[in-house]
Design an enzyme around this catalytic site. Structure first.
Site, PDB file in Angstrom:
ATOM      1  CE  LYS A 156      -3.958  -1.889   2.560  1.00  0.00           C
ATOM      2  NZ  LYS A 156      -4.975  -1.677   1.534  1.00  0.00           N
ATOM      3  NE  ARG A 209     -10.850  -9.693  -2.285  1.00  0.00           N
ATOM      4  CZ  ARG A 209     -11.205  -8.778  -3.187  1.00  0.00           C
ATOM      5  NH1 ARG A 209     -11.582  -9.132  -4.398  1.00  0.00           N
ATOM      6  NH2 ARG A 209     -11.187  -7.509  -2.889  1.00  0.00           N
TER       7      ARG A 209
HETATM    8  N1  BES Z   1      -8.164  -3.841   4.273  1.00  0.00           N
HETATM    9  C1  BES Z   1      -8.278  -3.427   2.935  1.00  0.00           C
HETATM   10  C2  BES Z   1      -9.565  -2.661   2.640  1.00  0.00           C
HETATM   11  C3  BES Z   1      -9.629  -1.262   3.154  1.00  0.00           C
HETATM   12  C4  BES Z   1      -9.075  -0.229   2.443  1.00  0.00           C
HETATM   13  C5  BES Z   1     -10.330  -0.974   4.290  1.00  0.00           C
HETATM   14  C6  BES Z   1      -9.179   1.065   2.888  1.00  0.00           C
HETATM   15  C7  BES Z   1     -10.452   0.325   4.731  1.00  0.00           C
HETATM   16  C8  BES Z   1      -9.880   1.343   4.042  1.00  0.00           C
HETATM   17  C9  BES Z   1      -8.268  -4.635   1.995  1.00  0.00           C
HETATM   18  O1  BES Z   1      -7.508  -5.697   2.397  1.00  0.00           O
HETATM   19  C10 BES Z   1      -7.706  -4.164   0.696  1.00  0.00           C
HETATM   20  O2  BES Z   1      -6.583  -3.778   0.680  1.00  0.00           O
HETATM   21  N2  BES Z   1      -8.519  -4.202  -0.354  1.00  0.00           N
HETATM   22  C11 BES Z   1      -8.091  -3.740  -1.627  1.00  0.00           C
HETATM   23  C12 BES Z   1      -8.655  -4.670  -2.660  1.00  0.00           C
HETATM   24  C13 BES Z   1      -8.127  -4.416  -4.050  1.00  0.00           C
HETATM   25  C14 BES Z   1      -6.671  -4.785  -4.117  1.00  0.00           C
HETATM   26  C15 BES Z   1      -8.936  -5.218  -5.028  1.00  0.00           C
HETATM   27  C16 BES Z   1      -8.624  -2.332  -1.812  1.00  0.00           C
HETATM   28  O3  BES Z   1      -9.750  -2.047  -1.400  1.00  0.00           O
HETATM   29  O4  BES Z   1      -7.883  -1.493  -2.322  1.00  0.00           O
HETATM   30 MN    MN Z   2      -5.508  -5.484   1.807  1.00  0.00          MN
END
Ligand code: BES
Ligand code: MN
Ligand code: ZN
Length: 488
Positions: free
Chosen positions: A270, A344
């Site tokens: 991230k 997931r």
């Molecule tokens: N934990 C995150 C989702 C999240 C993001 C929660 C921002 C709260 C605030 C999750 O594991 C994630 O990183 N999801 C990705 C999925 C994507 C790679 C398809 C996302 O939402 O960017």
């Molecule tokens: Mn994630």
């Protein structure tokens, strides 16, 4: 805080502060009773607009000729809308907590068109959750609030038992919410999967239900390869926490919570800004634990199973790589196109596992997608379900508890986006409808279950000045479970 319920006349109540509702331009009967001895001061303050007509306005008034020192007038408005009332009671609780009073008596009984028990439960819940602070890492915490004694004034027609139950309900929901917030607010270096398991175990022991924490070897023996593929990128060991509360008859309700104690994204790292907030990626797990706490404190007549897969998502030489293919517990193969779509990957195995408990329904809670935050903001939980009755029950509980929730679609057409040439499904479906494709991924592992999924990525915590975990959707889940307990 110490809570008592008793018959009280407003003039004789010997508390630092009396909380007295006002409905529009009308004093409640308790306020009116007191006002005689004040020469009509309270009535004048309302009539002259010193207490604003807007619901949630409050005014602290010194008293003379009464056993209590002050009155806190709380404007409940005259519309009698559930939301207005709930917000006004919360404002009253806040004002009371900041009023410098050590003891208070609250007069909510006998109001026209206001259900006393429901209002008392709301008010108590607000008192407990507004009193919340998370200052254990501050060398000089601000002094705690003064309010320690709280009395509920009982009207002549009230049934003591029902009022006790309402008070207990408000307290338990408040405690469950605060427990979830504490876990959420803890940093990743303290709240590890092991720590989470220890907290779950201690809570289960305190309230007398079963809790097991499986370690890496035991998780491997179950065949949870997808879960472990995420966990293996970190030096911190994973846990599978399994909770079992037996308070009723019949098949259990199962709650499954995403327990990423930190989500760096893994190799699909991230961006740095705001990454600290990924300590909150275990708020689904925290909501499960908060719900168990409240259910057990209330002794609700339901059977409840909880499953929490917990690990970190970190980049390392052992971490998942984009393009890796893993085999989930149920045999389906997954191509990991983005290691940041890890929630997931751990939930799919937990959902496969939970079927062993033959649940009546399964509800998972997960801070699953940033896309859900884009769709619904920080206001509304995203709800997905493969069963309309279950979705309707959850939406009704959302409405009743004020835990705003909106149902999103799971149309077959979206499944297209998870297709890949190399495995049974991919772990991402591109940018369009990201919250839906994530839910679609989970739906591939719940086909034989009555299942609902909450995406709480936008609602589980707040950023900015009031940064912190919210404990949502614990109030919704308690409402849902209490209703089921009553039916059986
Ligand atoms: N934990 C995150 C989702 C999240 C993001 C929660 C921002 C709260 C605030 C999750 O594991 C994630 O990183 N999801 C990705 C999925 C994507 C790679 C398809 C996302 O939402 O960017
Ligand atoms: Mn994630
Ligand atoms: Zn995550």
């Amino acid at each position: 805080m110490e809570f008592t319920i008793k018959q009280l006349a407003p003039l004789e109540a010997a508390a630092d502060c009396l909380l007295l509702p006002v409905l529009g331009d009308k004093l409640s009967s308790a306020a009116a009773e007191l006002d005689g001895a004040q020469g009509g001061l309270l009535g004048r303050l309302v009539a002259e607009g010193d207490l604003a007509a807007k619901a949630g306005s409050t005014l602290l008034v010194p008293l003379a000729g009464a056993a209590a020192k002050k009155a806190l007038l709380v404007q409940l408005g005259k519309e009698h809308k559930a939301k207005t009332l709930r917000d006004a009671l919360r404002a009253g609780a806040k004002a009371l907590l900041t009023s410098n009073c050590a003891s208070a008596a609250v007069f909510l009984s006998g109001l026209k068109k206001v259900d006393f028990e429901a209002a008392l439960a709301e008010f108590t819940q607000a008192l407990v959750t507004e009193d919340y602070r998370f200052d254990r890492f501050k060398s000089k915490p601000e002094p705690a609030g003064k309010l320690t004694r709280f009395t509920v004034a009982l009207g002549k027609k009230d049934e003591q038992g029902k009022v006790e139950a309402a008070l207990a309900r408000g307290l338990a929901v408040g405690h469950g919410v605060n427990f979830a917030r504490d876990l959420g607010n803890l940093p990743g270096n303290i709240c590890t999967p092991e720590y989470l398991a220890d907290m779950a175990g201690a809570m289960a022991q305190e309230f007398g239900f079963k809790c097991q924490a499986l370690d890496e070897k035991e998780i491997a023996a179950l065949g949870m390869t997808s879960f472990l593929s995420v966990a293996k990128g970190s030096d911190v060991p994973p846990r599978l926490i399994v909770l079992d509360y037996q308070g009723g008859k019949g098949k259990p309700v199962a709650l499954v919570g995403k327990g990423l104690t930190f989500d760096s994204g893994g190799i699909s790292l991230k961006p740095g800004e705001g990454m600290d907030e990924m300590k909150y990626d275990m708020c689904g797990a925290a909501a499960v634990l908060g719900t168990f706490r409240a259910v057990a404190e209330l002794g609700l007549a339901v059977n409840l199973v909880g499953v929490i897969p917990s690990c970190e998502n970190m980049p390392s030489g052992r971490a998942n790589k984009p393009g890796d293919i893993v085999k989930a517990m149920d045999g389906q193969t997954i191509e990991i196109l983005n290691t940041d779509a890890e929630g997931r990957l751990i939930l799919c195995d937990a959902l496969t596992y939970v079927a062993r408990h033959e649940p009546e329904v399964v509800i998972d809670l997960a801070t699953l997608t940033g896309a859900c935050v884009i769709a619904l903001g920080h206001v509304t939980n995203g709800l997905f379900a493969n069963d309309d009755d279950l979705a309707d029950d959850l939406l009704a509980a959302a409405d009743k508890s004020g835990d705003l929730t909106w149902r999103m679609p799971l149309f077959e057409e979206y499944q297209e986006q998870l297709k890949t040439n190399f495995a049974d499904l991919a772990n991402i479906g591109g940018r369009p409808a990201g919250a839906i494709t994530a839910a679609c991924f989970l739906s591939r592992f719940t086909e034989k279950l009555r299942w609902a999924h909450f995406d709480i990525a936008g609602t589980a915590w707040k950023s900015g000045a009031a940064k912190g975990a919210t404990g949502r959707p614990v109030p919704l889940l308690i409402e849902f479970l209490a209703k089921r307990a009553k039916k059986k």
